[in-house]
Scaffold this active site. Structure first.
Site, PDB file in Angstrom:
ATOM      1  N   GLU A   1       0.819  -1.214   0.000  1.00  0.00           N
ATOM      2  CA  GLU A   1       0.000   0.000   0.000  1.00  0.00           C
ATOM      3  C   GLU A   1       0.852   1.262   0.000  1.00  0.00           C
ATOM      4  OE1 GLU A   1      -3.628  -1.760   2.728  1.00  0.00           O
ATOM      5  OE2 GLU A   1      -1.794  -1.130   3.717  1.00  0.00           O
TER       6      GLU A   1
ATOM      7  N   LYS B   1       3.765   6.880   2.964  1.00  0.00           N
ATOM      8  CA  LYS B   1       4.381   5.658   3.498  1.00  0.00           C
ATOM      9  C   LYS B   1       4.146   4.531   2.505  1.00  0.00           C
ATOM     10  CE  LYS B   1       2.581   3.182   7.038  1.00  0.00           C
ATOM     11  NZ  LYS B   1       2.270   2.836   8.438  1.00  0.00           N
TER      12      LYS B   1
ATOM     13  N   GLY C   1      -7.768  -5.999  11.899  1.00  0.00           N
ATOM     14  CA  GLY C   1      -8.551  -6.106  10.662  1.00  0.00           C
ATOM     15  C   GLY C   1      -8.367  -4.827   9.870  1.00  0.00           C
ATOM     16  N   ASP C   2      -7.613  -4.895   8.778  1.00  0.00           N
ATOM     17  CA  ASP C   2      -7.277  -3.657   8.082  1.00  0.00           C
ATOM     18  C   ASP C   2      -7.180  -3.866   6.580  1.00  0.00           C
ATOM     19  OD1 ASP C   2      -5.007  -5.180   8.083  1.00  0.00           O
ATOM     20  OD2 ASP C   2      -3.681  -3.664   8.921  1.00  0.00           O
TER      21      ASP C   2
END
Ligand code: NAD
Length: 348
Positions: A64, A77, A234-235
């Site tokens: 990501e 990031k 949980g992501d």
């Protein structure tokens, strides 16, 4: 040897230097300072550029990019999430990040962010718990005793004032590691053999497990009135930790709804499921905890502004220390239009 014919060097913080910085500042002080930086940026939430993070999914994990800007500085990031990695001797989460000057576009900091992510995630959890957890919370259940767990425990001690953690992981070796690492920190550490045992008497329930599935770390009947749930494992789409029934009984607080609806526990709920944005609680525009029986739930997925705050903190702190190197990252010839000449001169 090629002589550098350009001048813009970028401060770089390696993993080694980040560890030195943490020890120089002191871990609990750094967590507290980071929480203050994050809280400040939540207060100025409206002026940031915001977008759900840009995720590239594979069968085994996700990579990501998380960008944001406050108009003066720009940060991003790079972070991965690969739950299968630990079985191959690798980290589930690794990261690095960059801060830049919006006026010139030049980077002002490049840094490792694997440690910094653990620090900022813990600082965010504790800052949120300070606003939402029952007053006088003293005990936290820590379910998932992996890389994030000690940071979470110590941030809750430093910022919320807990004195006891009750640990559970499906892998007893993880619990042993976490308990050993927390020895001598001033926390009372209790090793538990089930999630039910871990949550006994805890006012704060943290779930921080890694599994690429709709997991049920806490089932509905396990969660009693009045607790604060800090659900941060949980992501990702298809990766959750809580039974749906818990969400129906809780007041749910989130970072940035467009991202959390994709990635958080609330991906299980309808699109219009009511949530409160944390920045509004922090500015006082919305109410946080109303009463002693309410279940407050932080559905934390990690948002770019928290990383931006952490980058800002490192920039403000590290430059006065020796814990950085100057990196020859940007081609910046003396004559800005003579990039080619700089290259040719280097041959001689
Ligand atoms: P890790 O792999 O080091 O640790 C995860 C632990 O969870 C392991 O010890 C594993 O045994 C345990 N676990 C897995 N399933 C379990 C279950 N059903 N019951 C009990 N324990 C179980 O990972 P980590 O770096 O500590 O990260 C944990 C999670 O937090 C990951 O999913 C990661 O993506 C997420 N994370 C979220 C944020 C955020 O900002 N919200 C930031 C960093 C990490």
């Amino acid at each position: 040897m090629i002589q550098p014919s350009h001048k813009a060097l970028v401060p770089f913080v390696s993993v080694e230097n980040m560890m030195r910085l943490v020890h120089h500042v002191g871990l609990e002080k750094m967590l507290t300072d980071l929480a203050a930086y994050i809280e400040d940026d939540f207060r100025r939430w409206e002026l940031f550029d915001k977008t759900p993070r840009v995720a590239s999914h594979s069968d085994v994990g996700v990579i990501e990019l998380m960008p944001t800007s406050d108009g003066e500085a720009y940060g991003f990031k790079y972070v991965n999430g690969h739950p299968k990695n630990t079985s191959e001797g690798l980290q589930t989460v690794t990261a690095f990040g960059l801060l830049a000057n919006v006026y010139t576009g030049y980077p002002t900091l490049l840094t490792e962010m694997t440690l910094l992510t653990a620090l900022r995630t813990a600082a965010t959890s504790a800052m949120v718990a300070k606003h939402l957890a029952p007053k006088g919370s003293s005990t936290m259940a820590m379910i998932g005793n992996g890389a994030q767990s000690e940071f979470q425990s110590l941030a809750m001690k430093a910022i919320v004032g807990i004195d006891t953690v009750r640990l559970f992981d499906r892998d007893p070796k993880a619990t042993e590691k976490c308990a050993a690492n927390l020895e001598g920190t001033g926390l009372t550490v209790i090793r538990c053999t089930s999630p039910e045992e871990a949550i006994e008497g805890a006012q704060i329930l943290t779930t921080c497990t890694a599994d690429k599935q709709y997991a049920t770390i806490l089932s509905d009947n396990m969660v009693g009135a009045g607790v604060h749930i800090n659900a941060i494992g949980g992501d990702c789409p298809g990766k959750t930790e809580l039974a749906k029934g818990i969400l129906e009984r809780s007041d749910v607080f989130v970072e940035y709804p467009p991202q959390t609806r994709i990635e958080g526990e609330i991906q299980q709920m309808p699109e219009d499921f009511a949530v409160t944005e944390l920045w509004e609680v922090i500015t006082g525009a919305k109410q946080g905890r109303r009463d002693a029986r309410q279940i407050t739930l932080f559905d934390g997925v990690g948002f770019a502004i928290e990383d931006f705050s952490a980058l800002r903190y490192v920039r403000d702190t590290v430059l006065e220390t020796p814990y950085h190197q100057d990196l020859d990252l940007l081609a910046d010839p003396d004559d800005p239009r003579d990039l080619f000449g700089m290259l040719t001169r280097a041959a001689g």
